[in-house]
Write a protein that holds these residues in place. Sequence first.
Motif, PDB file in Angstrom:
ATOM      1  N   VAL A  18       0.849  -1.181   0.000  1.00  0.00           N
ATOM      2  CA  VAL A  18       0.000   0.000   0.000  1.00  0.00           C
ATOM      3  C   VAL A  18       0.886   1.232   0.000  1.00  0.00           C
ATOM      4  O   VAL A  18       1.821   1.331   0.771  1.00  0.00           O
ATOM      5  CB  VAL A  18      -0.928   0.009   1.237  1.00  0.00           C
ATOM      6  N   SER A  19       0.575   2.186  -0.869  1.00  0.00           N
ATOM      7  CA  SER A  19       1.343   3.427  -0.919  1.00  0.00           C
ATOM      8  C   SER A  19       1.328   4.117   0.435  1.00  0.00           C
ATOM      9  O   SER A  19       0.402   3.959   1.217  1.00  0.00           O
ATOM     10  CB  SER A  19       0.740   4.377  -1.958  1.00  0.00           C
ATOM     11  N   SER A  20       2.368   4.877   0.704  1.00  0.00           N
ATOM     12  CA  SER A  20       2.428   5.621   1.968  1.00  0.00           C
ATOM     13  C   SER A  20       1.210   6.527   2.084  1.00  0.00           C
ATOM     14  O   SER A  20       0.822   7.193   1.143  1.00  0.00           O
ATOM     15  CB  SER A  20       3.685   6.476   2.024  1.00  0.00           C
ATOM     16  N   ALA A  21       0.613   6.534   3.248  1.00  0.00           N
ATOM     17  CA  ALA A  21      -0.546   7.387   3.506  1.00  0.00           C
ATOM     18  C   ALA A  21      -0.376   7.983   4.889  1.00  0.00           C
ATOM     19  O   ALA A  21      -0.046   7.275   5.830  1.00  0.00           O
ATOM     20  CB  ALA A  21      -1.838   6.586   3.418  1.00  0.00           C
ATOM     21  N   TYR A  22      -0.588   9.267   5.000  1.00  0.00           N
ATOM     22  CA  TYR A  22      -0.405   9.940   6.280  1.00  0.00           C
ATOM     23  C   TYR A  22      -1.572   9.704   7.220  1.00  0.00           C
ATOM     24  O   TYR A  22      -1.411   9.716   8.415  1.00  0.00           O
ATOM     25  CB  TYR A  22      -0.203  11.437   6.057  1.00  0.00           C
ATOM     26  N   GLU A  23      -2.739   9.468   6.671  1.00  0.00           N
ATOM     27  CA  GLU A  23      -3.914   9.239   7.502  1.00  0.00           C
ATOM     28  C   GLU A  23      -4.586   7.970   7.046  1.00  0.00           C
ATOM     29  O   GLU A  23      -4.618   7.657   5.860  1.00  0.00           O
ATOM     30  CB  GLU A  23      -4.900  10.399   7.360  1.00  0.00           C
ATOM     31  N   ILE A  76      -5.466  -5.895 -11.569  1.00  0.00           N
ATOM     32  CA  ILE A  76      -6.468  -4.995 -11.017  1.00  0.00           C
ATOM     33  C   ILE A  76      -5.821  -3.800 -10.335  1.00  0.00           C
ATOM     34  O   ILE A  76      -4.663  -3.861  -9.912  1.00  0.00           O
ATOM     35  CB  ILE A  76      -7.409  -5.705 -10.017  1.00  0.00           C
ATOM     36  N   GLU A  77      -6.591  -2.738 -10.249  1.00  0.00           N
ATOM     37  CA  GLU A  77      -6.243  -1.583  -9.429  1.00  0.00           C
ATOM     38  C   GLU A  77      -7.256  -1.554  -8.298  1.00  0.00           C
ATOM     39  O   GLU A  77      -8.457  -1.665  -8.539  1.00  0.00           O
ATOM     40  CB  GLU A  77      -6.347  -0.294 -10.239  1.00  0.00           C
ATOM     41  N   LEU A  78      -6.764  -1.449  -7.079  1.00  0.00           N
ATOM     42  CA  LEU A  78      -7.627  -1.334  -5.904  1.00  0.00           C
ATOM     43  C   LEU A  78      -7.506   0.075  -5.372  1.00  0.00           C
ATOM     44  O   LEU A  78      -6.401   0.581  -5.191  1.00  0.00           O
ATOM     45  CB  LEU A  78      -7.192  -2.301  -4.798  1.00  0.00           C
ATOM     46  N   ARG A  79      -8.646   0.706  -5.115  1.00  0.00           N
ATOM     47  CA  ARG A  79      -8.642   2.052  -4.543  1.00  0.00           C
ATOM     48  C   ARG A  79      -9.520   2.048  -3.293  1.00  0.00           C
ATOM     49  O   ARG A  79     -10.643   1.559  -3.308  1.00  0.00           O
ATOM     50  CB  ARG A  79      -9.149   3.078  -5.556  1.00  0.00           C
ATOM     51  N   GLY A  80      -8.976   2.604  -2.219  1.00  0.00           N
ATOM     52  CA  GLY A  80      -9.693   2.691  -0.954  1.00  0.00           C
ATOM     53  C   GLY A  80      -8.753   3.224   0.102  1.00  0.00           C
ATOM     54  O   GLY A  80      -7.634   3.640  -0.188  1.00  0.00           O
ATOM     55  N   THR A  81      -9.209   3.199   1.339  1.00  0.00           N
ATOM     56  CA  THR A  81      -8.345   3.626   2.438  1.00  0.00           C
ATOM     57  C   THR A  81      -7.310   2.537   2.695  1.00  0.00           C
ATOM     58  O   THR A  81      -7.456   1.396   2.234  1.00  0.00           O
ATOM     59  CB  THR A  81      -9.160   3.866   3.727  1.00  0.00           C
ATOM     60  N   VAL A  82      -6.281   2.886   3.450  1.00  0.00           N
ATOM     61  CA  VAL A  82      -5.246   1.911   3.788  1.00  0.00           C
ATOM     62  C   VAL A  82      -5.870   0.712   4.499  1.00  0.00           C
ATOM     63  O   VAL A  82      -5.543  -0.436   4.209  1.00  0.00           O
ATOM     64  CB  VAL A  82      -4.145   2.563   4.655  1.00  0.00           C
ATOM     65  N   ALA A  83      -6.781   0.971   5.416  1.00  0.00           N
ATOM     66  CA  ALA A  83      -7.435  -0.116   6.152  1.00  0.00           C
ATOM     67  C   ALA A  83      -8.249  -1.007   5.216  1.00  0.00           C
ATOM     68  O   ALA A  83      -8.202  -2.237   5.329  1.00  0.00           O
ATOM     69  CB  ALA A  83      -8.328   0.459   7.247  1.00  0.00           C
ATOM     70  N   ILE A  85      -7.824  -1.493   1.970  1.00  0.00           N
ATOM     71  CA  ILE A  85      -6.924  -2.248   1.110  1.00  0.00           C
ATOM     72  C   ILE A  85      -6.234  -3.355   1.900  1.00  0.00           C
ATOM     73  O   ILE A  85      -6.138  -4.495   1.437  1.00  0.00           O
ATOM     74  CB  ILE A  85      -5.904  -1.321   0.423  1.00  0.00           C
ATOM     75  N   SER A  86      -5.792  -3.048   3.099  1.00  0.00           N
ATOM     76  CA  SER A  86      -5.145  -4.055   3.938  1.00  0.00           C
ATOM     77  C   SER A  86      -6.090  -5.217   4.228  1.00  0.00           C
ATOM     78  O   SER A  86      -5.701  -6.385   4.134  1.00  0.00           O
ATOM     79  CB  SER A  86      -4.670  -3.415   5.241  1.00  0.00           C
ATOM     80  N   ASN A  87      -7.334  -4.913   4.555  1.00  0.00           N
ATOM     81  CA  ASN A  87      -8.328  -5.960   4.822  1.00  0.00           C
ATOM     82  C   ASN A  87      -8.640  -6.765   3.565  1.00  0.00           C
ATOM     83  O   ASN A  87      -8.810  -7.980   3.629  1.00  0.00           O
ATOM     84  CB  ASN A  87      -9.599  -5.357   5.403  1.00  0.00           C
ATOM     85  N   GLY A  88      -8.734  -6.091   2.424  1.00  0.00           N
ATOM     86  CA  GLY A  88      -8.969  -6.792   1.159  1.00  0.00           C
ATOM     87  C   GLY A  88      -7.821  -7.721   0.808  1.00  0.00           C
ATOM     88  O   GLY A  88      -8.028  -8.858   0.361  1.00  0.00           O
ATOM     89  N   LEU A  89      -6.585  -7.270   1.030  1.00  0.00           N
ATOM     90  CA  LEU A  89      -5.424  -8.113   0.771  1.00  0.00           C
ATOM     91  C   LEU A  89      -5.382  -9.298   1.735  1.00  0.00           C
ATOM     92  O   LEU A  89      -5.018 -10.410   1.343  1.00  0.00           O
ATOM     93  CB  LEU A  89      -4.137  -7.303   0.862  1.00  0.00           C
ATOM     94  N   ALA A  90      -5.778  -9.068   2.982  1.00  0.00           N
ATOM     95  CA  ALA A  90      -5.845 -10.170   3.953  1.00  0.00           C
ATOM     96  C   ALA A  90      -6.852 -11.219   3.486  1.00  0.00           C
ATOM     97  O   ALA A  90      -6.603 -12.429   3.616  1.00  0.00           O
ATOM     98  CB  ALA A  90      -6.212  -9.643   5.333  1.00  0.00           C
ATOM     99  N   TYR A  91      -7.982 -10.774   2.945  1.00  0.00           N
ATOM    100  CA  TYR A  91      -8.983 -11.699   2.399  1.00  0.00           C
ATOM    101  C   TYR A  91      -8.382 -12.526   1.267  1.00  0.00           C
ATOM    102  O   TYR A  91      -8.510 -13.758   1.244  1.00  0.00           O
ATOM    103  CB  TYR A  91     -10.206 -10.919   1.913  1.00  0.00           C
ATOM    104  N   LEU A  92      -7.694 -11.877   0.326  1.00  0.00           N
ATOM    105  CA  LEU A  92      -7.091 -12.598  -0.795  1.00  0.00           C
ATOM    106  C   LEU A  92      -6.043 -13.592  -0.296  1.00  0.00           C
ATOM    107  O   LEU A  92      -5.965 -14.722  -0.778  1.00  0.00           O
ATOM    108  CB  LEU A  92      -6.468 -11.618  -1.789  1.00  0.00           C
ATOM    109  N   GLU A  93      -5.249 -13.174   0.685  1.00  0.00           N
ATOM    110  CA  GLU A  93      -4.249 -14.067   1.262  1.00  0.00           C
ATOM    111  C   GLU A  93      -4.903 -15.252   1.965  1.00  0.00           C
ATOM    112  O   GLU A  93      -4.374 -16.359   1.945  1.00  0.00           O
ATOM    113  CB  GLU A  93      -3.352 -13.313   2.241  1.00  0.00           C
ATOM    114  N   SER A  94      -6.061 -15.040   2.580  1.00  0.00           N
ATOM    115  CA  SER A  94      -6.751 -16.131   3.275  1.00  0.00           C
ATOM    116  C   SER A  94      -7.211 -17.210   2.297  1.00  0.00           C
ATOM    117  O   SER A  94      -7.419 -18.354   2.689  1.00  0.00           O
ATOM    118  CB  SER A  94      -7.936 -15.599   4.083  1.00  0.00           C
ATOM    119  N   LEU A  95      -7.353 -16.837   1.031  1.00  0.00           N
ATOM    120  CA  LEU A  95      -7.723 -17.799  -0.004  1.00  0.00           C
ATOM    121  C   LEU A  95      -6.494 -18.511  -0.582  1.00  0.00           C
ATOM    122  O   LEU A  95      -6.625 -19.354  -1.461  1.00  0.00           O
ATOM    123  CB  LEU A  95      -8.474 -17.094  -1.142  1.00  0.00           C
TER     124      LEU A  95
END
Length: 112
Positions: A18-23, A76-83, A85-95
């Motif tokens: 995930v790109s650096s995000a300040y918030e 794919i391109e995923l756009r969303g908040t850091v949280a 995207i992190s949760n979406g990646l965790a879902y993909l990893e769980s598969l």
Amino acid sequence: MAARNNQKTNSHTRLSMVSSAYEKSQVTQIRLRIHIPKSYLQAPVISQLISAYGLVVNITKAMLQPNTDGEGCFDIELRGTVAQISNGLAYLESLNLRIVGKPNADGDSWFY
């Protein structure tokens, strides 16, 4: 202990994509290639990223063939908040999907 270290590594890898995000509420974007094994070709993997994790998903390339003996893949391109995207990646990893990404979406061709 190895499982705990592996979990720590997976979390670090997931966040480093995930790109650096300040918030945490700041919207960011990453690009990925997700390899889909035959057992998941009929599963709603991408739609889960949208409905369950609130991500905006742009499919830039798809290679899926229903009669193939191998895997398919999505660029794919995923756009969303850091949280999100992190949760979406965790879902993909769980598969146990193979995920390849490039955190910097600027400039050159993003894959390979």
